[in-house]
Write a protein that holds these residues in place. Structure first.
Motif, short mmCIF file in Angstrom:
data_model
loop_
_atom_site.label_atom_id
_atom_site.label_comp_id
_atom_site.label_asym_id
_atom_site.label_seq_id
_atom_site.Cartn_x
_atom_site.Cartn_y
_atom_site.Cartn_z
N UNK A 183 0.83 -1.20 0.00
CA UNK A 183 0.00 0.00 0.00
C UNK A 183 0.87 1.26 0.00
N UNK A 184 0.58 2.17 -0.90
CA UNK A 184 1.32 3.42 -0.97
C UNK A 184 2.47 3.43 -1.95
N UNK A 185 2.91 2.26 -2.42
CA UNK A 185 4.03 2.19 -3.35
C UNK A 185 3.57 2.64 -4.74
N UNK A 186 4.27 3.57 -5.34
CA UNK A 186 3.87 4.06 -6.66
C UNK A 186 5.07 4.58 -7.43
N UNK A 187 4.91 4.72 -8.74
CA UNK A 187 5.96 5.29 -9.59
C UNK A 187 5.29 6.09 -10.69
N UNK A 188 4.55 7.12 -10.30
CA UNK A 188 3.72 7.86 -11.25
C UNK A 188 4.38 9.09 -11.84
N UNK A 189 5.49 9.54 -11.28
CA UNK A 189 6.12 10.75 -11.79
C UNK A 189 6.88 10.46 -13.07
N UNK A 190 6.95 11.45 -13.93
CA UNK A 190 7.76 11.33 -15.14
C UNK A 190 9.23 11.40 -14.77
N UNK A 191 10.07 10.92 -15.67
CA UNK A 191 11.51 11.07 -15.47
C UNK A 191 11.87 12.56 -15.44
N UNK A 192 12.94 12.87 -14.72
CA UNK A 192 13.37 14.26 -14.55
C UNK A 192 14.63 14.48 -15.36
N UNK A 193 14.55 15.30 -16.37
CA UNK A 193 15.70 15.55 -17.23
C UNK A 193 16.72 16.44 -16.52
N UNK A 194 17.99 16.20 -16.83
CA UNK A 194 19.05 17.03 -16.28
C UNK A 194 18.90 18.47 -16.75
N UNK A 195 19.08 19.40 -15.83
CA UNK A 195 19.00 20.82 -16.19
C UNK A 195 20.38 21.40 -16.47
#
Length: 378
Positions: A183-195
């Motif tokens: 419960x609570x485990x997720x991976x919904x964010x998009x990858x974060x590109x290097x700035x």
């Protein structure tokens, strides 16, 4: 007056939360775990092969699942744990040892049956670890006002992981069909590109297995270089990670929780719209939540060594490499670093209405696992 067992169980709660990450390079910041505690760990067999097959997000999710299962089984009790990309480790008071072992076995069974991935698992007592001449000491780093993460020193976690890979301290397997509570485990964010050019995954370990003065000196030098970066090299922007729909990890989340994919698509579409357009829903403030995600993220940690995921420029990579090459030449450390274009995040969010959600950061193209593989190859 507390009896000895209650004092032992209260050990972790009594530790100070250290806000200055640099202080954790000092061995004096750590306290040795009580003798009656136990340590558990897990790692994925053949993670490099899984990465080559494009399954690093799956690898990360299984590593985070080890922690998620322990959190859900702990009933709200705080305990020390650390995420390693392709695995995880934790420590627990003796009264929780049996439950912790059962949850490790459940995650192992789930990883094999749902994803075809073999997860090694092991558990050992502090007495067994200390008899090998190493120790497990822990500190708490206050990453944000709402979240702190455990840091480990003493060489005991690394020792147990090595013994586990040699086939020792293995736990009996769970019955077929056993599933952990994730419960609570997720991976919904998009990858974060290097700035700033690159997402750098960096793993530094003491040459002798136990951090000493040479390792501490190198860690301080590395942290000093990182301080010159924007927000110490934090890969998550202040405003939070990007969101997209459908989430790239939705199939994993559906499989992990055995949830109906259409229902999950509808749920994640609503969440995406709220976050994408900053729509307030009752007491939920999406802008505040996205900012909290970055504050709560574990982009750096001490785990019988130093691991960092940094957004940095080529010049900084060169400076870090020069410092690390010199320290390795003098024989105090070994290191691996891996450059990629993006970071990724796997999360444990018991409730979006509370701000104690935790977020594990790694490089998106192999991260810690491939950096650590460079150490093994030397």
């Amino acid at each position: 007056m507390l009896d000895r067992g209650m004092e032992s169980a209260a050990f972790y709660d009594s530790l100070p939360r250290l806000a200055a990450f640099e202080a954790l390079a000092d061995p004096a910041s750590y306290a040795a775990l009580p003798d009656d505690w136990v340590v558990g760990c897990a790692d994925i067999v053949g993670s490099t092969r899984e990465i080559a097959a494009g399954r690093y997000k799956t690898v990360n999710m299984i590593g985070a699942a080890v922690i998620s299962a322990q959190i859900n089984a702990a009933g709200g009790r705080a305990f020390p744990y650390v995420f390693g990309g392709d695995g995880a480790a934790f420590a627990t008071a003796p009264g929780q040892a049996g439950i912790a072992a059962a949850q490790l076995a459940a995650v192992q069974r789930w990883a094999g049956e749902e994803f075809g991935i073999t997860l090694r698992i092991a558990q050992a007592s502090l007495v067994q670890i200390r008899s090998a001449g190493v120790d497990v000491a822990v500190a708490r780093h206050q990453a944000s006002p709402d979240v702190d993460y455990a840091m480990f020193a003493g060489g005991g976690i690394a020792w147990l992981e090595a013994r586990m890979k040699a086939g020792e301290f293995a736990l009996p397997p769970a019955r077929a069909g056993t599933r952990p509570d994730l419960t609570g485990l997720s991976c919904r964010w998009s990858h974060i590109r290097a700035r700033n050019g690159t997402i750098l995954s960096l793993v530094i370990v003491p040459a002798g297995g136990v951090p000493g003065t040479g390792f501490a000196r190198t860690a301080e030098a590395v942290l000093s270089i990182a301080r010159a970066l924007d927000r110490d090299g934090h890969p998550i922007p202040v405003q939070g990670a990007p969101v997209g729909w459908p989430p790239s990890g939705i199939a994993l989340e559906a499989q992990a929780g055995r949830r109906n994919r259409l229902a999950l698509l509808a749920e994640t579409f609503f969440a995406w719209a709220v976050l994408r357009f900053d729509l307030r829903v009752g007491r939920f403030d999406p802008r505040a939540y996205k900012q909290a995600v970055g504050r709560n993220a574990d982009f750096r940690k001490f785990d019988d060594g130093l691991k960092m995921t940094l957004d940095c420029d080529p010049e900084t990579v060169s400076r870090l490499r020069a410092v690390l090459d010199a320290a390795q030449a003098e024989g105090s450390i070994r290191y691996g670093l891996y450059e990629q274009e993006e970071a990724m995040m796997t999360c444990i969010v018991p409730s979006a209405m509370q701000e104690d959600h935790v977020h594990f950061i790694d490089g998106a193209a192999g991260g810690y696992a491939l950096a650590a593989a460079q150490i093994k190859a030397r």
